[in-house]
Design an enzyme around this catalytic site. Structure first.
Site, PDB file in Angstrom:
ATOM      1  N   ASP A 245      44.524  46.966  38.716  1.00  0.00           N
ATOM      2  CA  ASP A 245      44.681  47.322  40.126  1.00  0.00           C
ATOM      3  C   ASP A 245      43.467  48.134  40.562  1.00  0.00           C
ATOM      4  OD1 ASP A 245      46.911  47.545  42.420  1.00  0.00           O
ATOM      5  OD2 ASP A 245      45.796  49.441  42.300  1.00  0.00           O
ATOM      6  N   ASN A 253      39.161  49.495  52.741  1.00  0.00           N
ATOM      7  CA  ASN A 253      39.364  48.735  53.978  1.00  0.00           C
ATOM      8  C   ASN A 253      39.303  49.627  55.207  1.00  0.00           C
ATOM      9  OD1 ASN A 253      39.670  46.137  52.875  1.00  0.00           O
ATOM     10  ND2 ASN A 253      41.823  46.517  52.381  1.00  0.00           N
ATOM     11  N   HIS A 258      37.473  45.393  56.490  1.00  0.00           N
ATOM     12  CA  HIS A 258      38.070  44.375  55.631  1.00  0.00           C
ATOM     13  C   HIS A 258      37.026  43.442  55.013  1.00  0.00           C
ATOM     14  CE1 HIS A 258      42.318  45.234  56.349  1.00  0.00           C
ATOM     15  NE2 HIS A 258      41.981  45.538  57.591  1.00  0.00           N
ATOM     16  N   ASP A 262      36.809  42.488  51.106  1.00  0.00           N
ATOM     17  CA  ASP A 262      36.677  41.140  50.533  1.00  0.00           C
ATOM     18  C   ASP A 262      35.530  41.084  49.536  1.00  0.00           C
ATOM     19  OD1 ASP A 262      38.771  40.362  52.118  1.00  0.00           O
ATOM     20  OD2 ASP A 262      37.532  39.354  53.621  1.00  0.00           O
ATOM     21  N   GLU A 288      45.383  43.664  45.754  1.00  0.00           N
ATOM     22  CA  GLU A 288      44.279  44.094  44.887  1.00  0.00           C
ATOM     23  C   GLU A 288      44.685  44.120  43.419  1.00  0.00           C
ATOM     24  OE1 GLU A 288      46.253  47.888  46.515  1.00  0.00           O
ATOM     25  OE2 GLU A 288      45.789  45.860  47.182  1.00  0.00           O
TER      26      GLU A 288
END
Length: 390
Positions: A245, A253, A258, A262, A288
Site C-alpha cells: 500500500d 492527490n 490526480h 497516476d 493504491e
C-alpha cells in the site's frame, strides 16, 4: 489515444511471435484454437466422405483408390480432433494445427499421384490441384502469429511444388499464374489471422489488465493466483504474498493533483516489476493497494523481495510539472507465507492484510509479517488492528 514508437514495436512483436504473450493469454488463445481445430477436423472429415459419390461418378477407374484415401484421411482427421480435445494447452493446439495441415497436404500429394498428376484445366480432376487454395483459406479462422502462419503455409508450398515438379508443369504459364494468385491469397490470410490475434490481445487487455498501470486487474489477479496457489500447495512448496500500500497516497492527490497520483502508480508498478520473477503474479488490488504473489518463495526470501521493493520505491523521484523538487513516496508491505497443505488463499490474504495493518500502525515505510502479528498478540500489545485478530 496515440501510441508511442515502443508501443508500436511491442504490438508488432506480439503479432510476429508469441514469446512476449502472457501465460494467461496463451491459455485463452489455446481454448479458442482448440474448438476451431476440432470443428475443422470433424467438418472436413464429413465433407471428405460426402465427396466419395461424386468421385465415383466422374473419376471412373481411380474412384476406388481415391475413396480408400478419403476414408483414411477422414479417420486421421477424426483422430486429430479427438486428440486435440484431450488437452487445452497452446503447444497441443499447435501440434493439432500442424497435424491437420500435414494430413491434408499428404492427401493432396497422394491423390494427385493416383490421378497421374493431372494439369488439364478442362479435366474434373483439376479440382484436386486447387486443394492448396482451400487448405490456405481454411486457416483464416485461426488467430495465429505470423511465425505460426508461415510455418503451416510452408507445408502447403512444399507439397504443391512437389506435385508440380512431378507433373512437369512447374514453369508453365498457368502454374506461375496460380502461384501469384496463391501468394496474394496467402498474404490476405496472414493479415486475417493476425487481425484476429490483435483483436484477441486488445480484448484480453481490456478484460484482464488495469488500464492505468498495465498490470493485472483484481479479477484476473485473483483468478491466476488461485490456480497457481493450488498447484503450489499440492506440491507442498512455500507460497508467499506481499500486500503493498502506498503511504499517504491521498495527500499526493490533494497536493499534486490526480495526474501526479497516476504517475506515482505507474512508477510504482514499474519498480515492482523490475524485481519480480517470470513466475510471480503482480497486479492492482484496488486504489493504491497492490499484491505480489510469490510461488515457491520462503518467508525469508519474501522478506528480501519486500526490502528490495521498498528500497526501489524510496529511490524513485517523480518529476511533476510546477514543482521544483521531485515527488518522493514510500510503501508499506504486509507479508504472509503458506507452508501447509491445509492453507487456502483467502486465509493467506487475510494474514497479509493484518501484517499490512501492523506495518502502517508502526510508522509506515516498512514491512511486517504475519508471524510478527502473532508475536504482538502473544506479548499483549493492544492496538486497533488487533481487534481483527481476536
Amino acid at each position: 489515444m496515440e501510441l508511442s514508437l515502443s508501443q508500436y514495436k511491442t504490438q508488432v512483436l506480439e503479432l510476429l511471435t508469441d514469446r512476449t504473450h502472457a501465460a494467461a493469454f496463451n491459455t485463452t488463445r489455446a481454448t479458442y484454437l482448440r474448438t476451431r481445430i476440432m470443428a475443422l477436423c470433424y467438418i472436413w472429415a464429413a465433407l471428405c466422405l460426402l465427396w466419395i459419390p461424386i468421385d465415383a461418378i466422374l473419376l471412373e477407374d481411380a474412384a476406388g483408390s481415391i475413396a480408400i484415401l478419403r476414408l483414411k484421411l477422414s479417420a486421421v482427421l477424426i483422430f486429430i480432433g479427438w486428440m486435440t480435445s484431450l488437452r487445452s494447452t497452446l503447444s497441443a493446439c499447435r501440434n493439432g494445427i500442424f497435424a491437420l495441415v500435414f494430413s491434408l497436404n499428404m492427401f493432396y500429394v497422394l491423390a494427385n499421384h493416383i490421378l497421374g498428376y493431372p494439369h488439364s484445366i478442362d479435366a474434373f480432376s483439376y479440382c484436386y490441384n486447387l486443394l492448396p487454395f482451400v487448405y490456405v483459406m481454411i486457416l483464416t479462422i485461426l488467430p495465429l502469429t505470423v511465425k505460426e502462419s508461415v510455418s503451416v503455409m510452408l507445408m502447403t508450398v512444399v507439397s504443391q511444388i512437389y506435385v508440380d515438379v512431378q507433373s512437369g508443369a512447374l514453369l508453365s504459364f498457368e502454374t506461375l499464374g496460380l502461384y501469384w494468385l496463391q501468394t496474394v491469397v496467402g498474404f490476405l490470410v496472414i493479415w486475417a489471422q493476425t487481425s484476429k490475434l490483435h483483436m484477441m490481445l486488445r480484448l484480453y487487455r481490456h478484460a484482464t489488465l488495469d488500464p492505468l498501470t498495465g498490470v493485472y486487474n483484481r479479477r484476473m489477479l485473483l483468478t491466476l493466483a488461485r490456480r497457481d496457489f493450488e498447484n503450489t500447495r499440492t506440491k507442498s512448496r512455500p507460497y508467499s504474498v506481499l500486500l503493498m500500500d502506498l503511504d499517504r497516497f491521498k495527500r499526493v492527490n490533494d497536493r499534486y493533483g490526480h495526474h501526479a497520483g497516476d504517475m506515482v502508480l505507474q512508477a510504482f508498478t514499474q519498480a515492482v516489476q523490475e524485481t519480480q520473477r517470470k513466475s510471480d503474479i503482480f497486479g492492482r488490488f484496488g486504489g493504491e493497494e497492490f499484491i505480489l504473489f510469490l510461488p515457491r518463495c520462503s518467508a525469508d526470501n519474501a522478506q528480501l523481495v519486500a526490502d528490495r521493493i521498498m528500497t526501489r520505491v524510496r529511490d524513485m523521484g517523480i518529476k511533476v510539472d510546477g514543482f521544483p523538487e521531485p515527488l518522493k513516496v514510500t510503501t508499506s508491505i504486509g507479508i504472509s507465507t503458506s507452508q501447509c497443505k491445509d492453507d487456502d488463499l483467502s486465509m493467506i490474504l487475510e494474514q497479509a492484510d493484518l501484517a499490512l495493518y501492523q506495518a502502517k500502525n508502526a510508522g509506515r515505510d516498512q514491512s511486517s509479517t504475519f508471524d510478527e502479528v502473532n508475536e504482538a498478540v502473544e506479548d499483549g500489545m493492544k492496538r486497533p488492528w488487533l481487534e481483527l485478530v481476536n
